[in-house]
Enzyme design. Sequence first.
Site, short mmCIF file in Angstrom:
data_model
loop_
_atom_site.label_atom_id
_atom_site.label_comp_id
_atom_site.label_asym_id
_atom_site.label_seq_id
_atom_site.Cartn_x
_atom_site.Cartn_y
_atom_site.Cartn_z
N CYS A 95 9.32 -3.72 -0.76
CA CYS A 95 8.07 -3.01 -0.45
C CYS A 95 7.05 -3.13 -1.57
O CYS A 95 5.86 -3.37 -1.32
CB CYS A 95 8.36 -1.54 -0.14
N HIS A 123 3.43 3.78 -2.22
CA HIS A 123 3.66 3.23 -3.55
C HIS A 123 2.32 2.87 -4.20
O HIS A 123 1.43 2.30 -3.55
CB HIS A 123 4.51 1.96 -3.48
#
Length: 348
Positions: free
Chosen positions: A131, A244
């Site tokens: 990711c 994130h």
Amino acid sequence: MSKEKLVVAVVGATGAVGREMLKTLEQRAFPAHKVIALASARSAGTRVPFNGTELTVQELTEESFEGVDIAIFSAGGSTSEKFAPFAAKAGCVVVDNSSAWRMDKRCPLVVPEVNPQDLEWHNGIIANPNCSTIQMVVALKPLHDAAKIKRVVVSTYQAVSGTGQKAIDELESQVRQLFNMQQPEPKVYPYQIAFNALPHIDVFLDNDYTKEEMKMVHETVKIMGDESIKVTATAVRIPVFYGHSESVNIETEKKLTPAQARAILTQAPGITVLDNPKEKIYPMAIEATGEDATFVGRIREDETIENGLNMWVVADNIRKGAALNAVQIAEMLIERDLLGVKDTTVFQ
């Protein structure tokens, strides 16, 4: 293949990412005649929402892929290692979200905005990158094309959802415990995550980097297709549920001004530029949650080197960092007529 015949399976359909994959297939009106939900034996018989109804989860077995065209896996590395070869043998193309196949030379590692051409040589298993790597390379690729990146220094600030539902529950529980004057007991992480930052994601390796950090190093080179790019990373877990964030410093061969980089990124696929410091406009995890785009801001010159830039990159790790990227790969397989497995013996 026509929509009337296309069969898609989601492996790990009861997990957080698996459910997001089903949601993403629905939202993007993925052209499947039939969608099958697969999971472990203990989850078989449960129901998951999809397209205004519910799918009954079936047990994942070696025979689950007969008649399936695309299988999107999000069930962990060991499950992928065991079952993805059976899918490929059955002629089903696997898009795998685990780390099991990412660095396997037989498998393309693909971000559709960056290296869609690598899908052309798939042998039945295509890897979805980490990711934190995905969102970074989406931002790096257009700059690399314009000025050739020599070096990347990245520090990540990663949400607990990257660890899974248990970590989400742990953060929520610890916040409650602390507000009630109770001492939280860490179970998922080695230390308290609430109101803390852990410079430790995945296991430590012999070089004192974590596995997560080295994933970013190796995956970036493979995806970008340029072994001359040097990458160093520090990965940090922070008490955020979703999204994130990354501080990315790049050094390029050719000079790029912040204004030039901003203009390039504004035109790049999959990117939304939010960059007006005077108006306090910059990407934040709380605003990226649930969004498909990779957000880039704080684009500014690194004044310590001749050709350097700093930028701040944010994306929803469950969406673009997992489910969306996998579904985009599946869409591109259809678009480029790349369904089917040319040699079903490659992974046997």
